[in-house]
Design an enzyme around this catalytic site. Structure first.
Site, short mmCIF file in Angstrom:
data_model
loop_
_atom_site.label_atom_id
_atom_site.label_comp_id
_atom_site.label_asym_id
_atom_site.label_seq_id
_atom_site.Cartn_x
_atom_site.Cartn_y
_atom_site.Cartn_z
N LYS A 125 0.81 -1.22 0.00
CA LYS A 125 0.00 0.00 0.00
C LYS A 125 0.84 1.26 0.00
O LYS A 125 0.48 2.24 -0.65
CB LYS A 125 -0.97 -0.01 1.18
N THR A 126 1.96 1.24 0.70
CA THR A 126 2.82 2.43 0.69
C THR A 126 3.25 2.73 -0.73
O THR A 126 3.26 3.88 -1.17
CB THR A 126 4.06 2.19 1.57
N ASP A 157 -3.27 7.29 5.00
CA ASP A 157 -2.80 5.92 5.21
C ASP A 157 -3.39 5.39 6.53
O ASP A 157 -3.76 6.17 7.39
CB ASP A 157 -1.27 5.94 5.28
N GLU A 158 -3.43 4.08 6.68
CA GLU A 158 -3.95 3.45 7.91
C GLU A 158 -5.32 4.02 8.27
O GLU A 158 -5.59 4.35 9.43
CB GLU A 158 -2.98 3.66 9.08
N GLN A 181 -6.58 -4.72 10.38
CA GLN A 181 -5.45 -4.20 11.15
C GLN A 181 -5.85 -3.03 12.04
O GLN A 181 -5.02 -2.23 12.43
CB GLN A 181 -4.33 -3.77 10.21
N ARG A 239 4.01 -9.11 10.15
CA ARG A 239 5.25 -8.32 10.06
C ARG A 239 6.41 -9.17 9.55
O ARG A 239 7.44 -8.65 9.14
CB ARG A 239 5.65 -7.74 11.42
#
Length: 822
Positions: free
Chosen positions: A49-50, A235-236, A266, A633
């Site tokens: 996504k980044t 983001d997030e 998340q 992660r």
DNA sequence: CCTAGCCATGCTGAT
DNA sequence: CATGGCTAGG
């Protein structure tokens, strides 16, 4: 052979999306090329996504000629912002990137608020109060309102207030239910008043003040805020709260060019106001939104992805989606049973050593835990092993007393009205201004309606200015106290004068010299003072760093600028790319990735966490998502460890493996036990006929996809039945524990050398079954509920025990239905 | 009236 | 187990 030395060799990179010359029909590219109107991207863990955000920004600038200063990208941490800028610099060059608005909600709002401070009723030099400062304000408020802080714990009052503010409500809109709330409402009002008087804001105010301006249709400042940005990216997004959402909507009001990226799986910040309903309701709020789903995980090996899916599959109420990967299976997830937290730490260190010996860089290794309190033992063992490590968070650098003291000096110099800071340093180092003098000063300040600093002169001179309330009378001060107070005032005024000409770092040096703080620490030759001096030197160095960065960016290095930055950094941001093993909470790990991850403390009541305080209810669903975040992660290697007993919060607890372990697909797991844990296990086997024969859930089946594969097998053979026991006997279905009952073995606090004593005790215990006394902390097994730990026993002819079961909670069970578990 | 040392009491997660 | 409130001593 060595996939460890070359972590990502077998991984094909995702397609390059979105630059003008690129084609590509992948979802990533579609999202990156999308140019106008609302866009919602559901981005699974590790789906890049980044990358999408970065390419989309580049695309907006290069193809659609959007000026960079008209683009706002909000990230969750400063670290993520830095990373995003770094990647953008590679694409479009640093000159363009420096004009972009990239930062956290708080950093962006702080900047906007400096610009529009008048509209918020603040001076330009306002300071930001952190948790400690807020508590200090609240303590003063409670005292002022004559409220008992036992009945109104400052923390709880503050948390109520924050919850209100995160929903966008002020003291006026506070909904009261009962007279307890009346008190809270009065605290709320007084708290806001004190902040305002101190020319200070808390974290919530940064956002709330900007929001109030942005939503005000009549103010010029509001108009500026609404017209400032032409594209907003968040983001997030699953972790935004109501205020943040309203903020971005206000910014986008004119054009709806809002791109949000999130993953409801998340969402882990509900406790601080994040509202998953926002991301889920996005399509309702923006019916014409384009929705893109990124479901391919490029980050992790197959076993890790499937492990994560196993855990999240059981979550209720998720946006339908299925994460998948085309990556190789990789090594399975090692689930490791340890005996104690020390045993667990020793295991982790051994594995870390081995990884490093394999050529894995320490900064590709991370150790996660649920709460900071777990870090100490791990830290000790790593230090002993001389493995470089870095703890992220915890007792953070900026929370150390000496650091806060120096910062408080600087903040008073910048903003003399900041009472909390003044109160902090007025007698540090001790300068004979004691509590009673301070009390009189506070009283005078309240009476005169001024700040503490402003109250010094009047109280010394004993004069009441005309502005004060009629009849106001000041408590007289002793001559000695007057002299001390005067000395302090002169010190601070001297520093304020200095501040007009000196650089921030030079000013800090002056503070240390003139206040006597440095001398105080130098005279005390203890190790702690030595460390404190070092910390202060480090702080001064960080000011120098700031000055250099500011100069490089062509800005003025101001004291206010430095203080603002310091208030908003977190330690994740400080995660340097030095070769160090990173230790952090899972919350801090969000957005990061590592080649190898150790997820420790996977035990009921620790993870999922359950507070001792019965009033505070945990949220299992959020804990589950947190577990999902932790697992995802890891790129390649993942160890999940749990201990049978753990000393934490000043007491020893007996622990069951986390329920989440049972959700991992068996085919992706390799159960293990530490040597110590196996010893403990054998004791039981000898005493009670043993689990060894029973095999266990994973025994003998064809499920072990890992068997005979990979170099890890050779180094760490795990297929011995004994090694699987500690894990498998707690498998959710309890299958493994159908073995003949082991007799009671109380494993309380026994040194390794004492184990034979224990065994003798077992041997002497006679037949299994009835004769066994249940004791607190003992592990038992119930036919239906599986393994449990005895919490208490009601003695008698037919004893009844309160037993805590994994996944079932507490039950009261007749002792006759219980067998000893281990 | 200040200071230093003692005892007690709360503790998840973080911008 | 660390901060903080409190008490006794200086």
């Amino acid at each position: 052979m060595d996939r460890i030395a070359a972590p990502d060799a077998d991984r094909s990179p995702p397609p390059e999306p979105g630059l003008p010359h690129e084609g590509g029909g992948e979802p990533q590219a579609q999202a990156a090329r999308h140019a106008a109107g609302p866009l919602l991207i559901f981005a699974g863990a590790g789906s890049g996504k980044t990358r999408v955000i970065v390419y989309r920004i580049a695309n907006l600038i290069v193809t659609h000629r959007v000026p960079p200063y008209r683009i706002l990208a909000v990230t969750f941490t400063n670290k993520a912002a830095t990373e995003m800028k770094r990647r953008l610099e590679g694409l479009i060059g640093p000159d363009i990137v420096k004009d972009l608005w990239v930062g956290t909600f708080h950093a962006v709002c702080a900047r906007l608020l400096r610009r529009h401070h008048e509209a918020a009723g603040l001076e330009k030099n306002f300071v930001i109060y952190d948790d400690d400062d807020q508590r200090a304000v609240m303590n003063r408020v409670l005292k002022e309102l004559n409220l008992d802080e036992r009945r109104y714990p400052p923390r709880q009052v503050l948390s109520r207030i924050h919850a209100e503010k995160q929903e966008g409500r002020g003291p006026g809109e506070f909904e009261r239910n009962g007279y307890f709330d009346d008190a809270i409402a009065r605290c709320f009002e007084a708290y806001e008043r004190h902040l305002k008087a101190a020319n200070a804001v808390d974290f919530d105010d940064l956002l709330l003040s900007v929001l109030r301006i942005a939503e005000d249709p009549t103010s010029l400042a509001g108009e500026d805020l609404r017209a400032r940005f032409r594209h907003v990216l968040v983001d997030e997004f699953q972790d935004v709260n109501q205020v943040q959402y309203r903020l971005v909507r206000a910014f986008c009001k004119a054009h709806d060019n809002l791109c949000v990226v999130g993953d409801d799986d998340q969402s882990i910040y509900r406790w601080r106001g994040a509202d998953v309903r926002i991301v889920r309701g996005f399509r309702r709020d923006f019916p014409h939104a384009t929705v893109v789903k990124l479901e391919q995980n490029y980050r992790s090996v197959g076993h890790v992805v499937r492990g994560a899916l196993g855990v999240i599959r059981h979550a209720s109420d998720r946006e339908p989606k299925e994460l998948w990967t085309s990556n190789a299976d990789g090594p399975p997830i090692d689930v490791v049973a340890a005996d104690s937290e020390h045993d667990e730490a020793a295991w982790v260190v051994e594995c870390v050593k081995e990884l490093i010996a394999q050529g894995v860089s320490p900064n590709e290794i991370a150790v996660f835990y649920r709460i900071h309190a777990q870090s100490r033992v791990l830290e000790e063992v790593l230090r002993e092993a001389r493995i470089p490590y870095q703890i992220i968070g915890g007792t953070r650098f900026f929370e150390r007393a000496e650091v806060k003291n120096l910062l408080s000096y600087l903040r008073v110099v910048a903003n003399p009205r900041s009472d909390v800071d003044l109160n902090r340093i007025i007698n540090v180092p001790a300068r004979k201004i004691g509590q009673s003098t301070v009390d009189k000063l506070i009283q005078a300040a309240d009476l005169l309606g001024v700040s503490l600093f402003e109250a010094i002169d009047p109280i010394i001179e004993g004069r009441v200015p005309p502005s004060a309330m009629p009849g106001a009378k000041l408590e007289p001060l002793a001559t000695a106290a007057k002299r001390s107070l005067l000395g302090f005032r002169d010190l601070m005024q001297g520093l304020m004068t200095e501040a007009r000409s000196a650089s921030p770092s030079a000013l800090a040096e002056e503070v240390l010299a003139r206040s006597g703080y440095a001398r105080m620490l130098e005279q005390d030759e203890s190790v702690e003072s030595e460390a404190r001096l070092q910390n202060l030197r480090e702080l001064v160095q960080s000011i120098v760093d700031y000055e250099q960065e500011a100069i490089a960016a062509g800005e003025d290095a101001t004291l206010e600028g430095y203080l603002e930055r310091v208030s908003l950094v977190s330690d994740v941001d400080a995660l340097v790319d030095m070769p160090k093993v990173a230790m952090m909470t899972i919350h801090a790990a969000k957005g990061l990735e590592f080649h190898a991850v150790f997820l420790t403390g996977m035990e009921e009541d620790l993870f999922p966490f359950r507070s001792q305080d019965p009033n505070r209810k945990g949220d299992i669903e959020e804990e589950r998502r947190l577990a999902y975040v932790a697992i995802t992660r890891a790129r390649e290697r993942l160890w999940i460890t749990h201990a049978a007993r753990r000393a934490i919060f000043g007491q020893t607890r007996y622990c069951l493996p986390s329920r989440f372990l049972a959700d991992l697909p068996p085919a992706s797991v390799r159960p293990m036990a530490t040597p110590t844990s196996m010893m403990a296990q054998r004791r039981v086997d000898v005493g009670g006929g043993g689990y060894a024969a029973s095999g266990g859930r994973f025994g003998g089946s064809g499920e072990r996809a890992w068997e005979g594969r990979g170099s890890w097998e050779g180094r760490r053979p795990a297929a011995q039945p004994e090694e699987r026991l500690a894990w498998s006997r707690f498998a959710r279905d309890g299958e493994a524990a159908r073995a003949p009952a082991a007799r009671a073995v109380d494993r309380v606090e026994r040194a390794p050398g004492e184990r034979y004593v224990e065994r003798e005790a077992v041997d002497a215990g006679g037949e299994g079954g009835e004769g066994v006394a249940l004791r607190r902390g003992m592990r038992v097994f119930h036919e239906r509920f599986g393994p449990g730990v005895v919490e208490s026993v009601d003695p008698g002819a037919d004893p009844i025990a309160t037993v805590k079961f994994s996944g079932w909670g507490k039950k009261r069970i007749k002792a006759a239905f219980l067998r000893a578990g281990s």
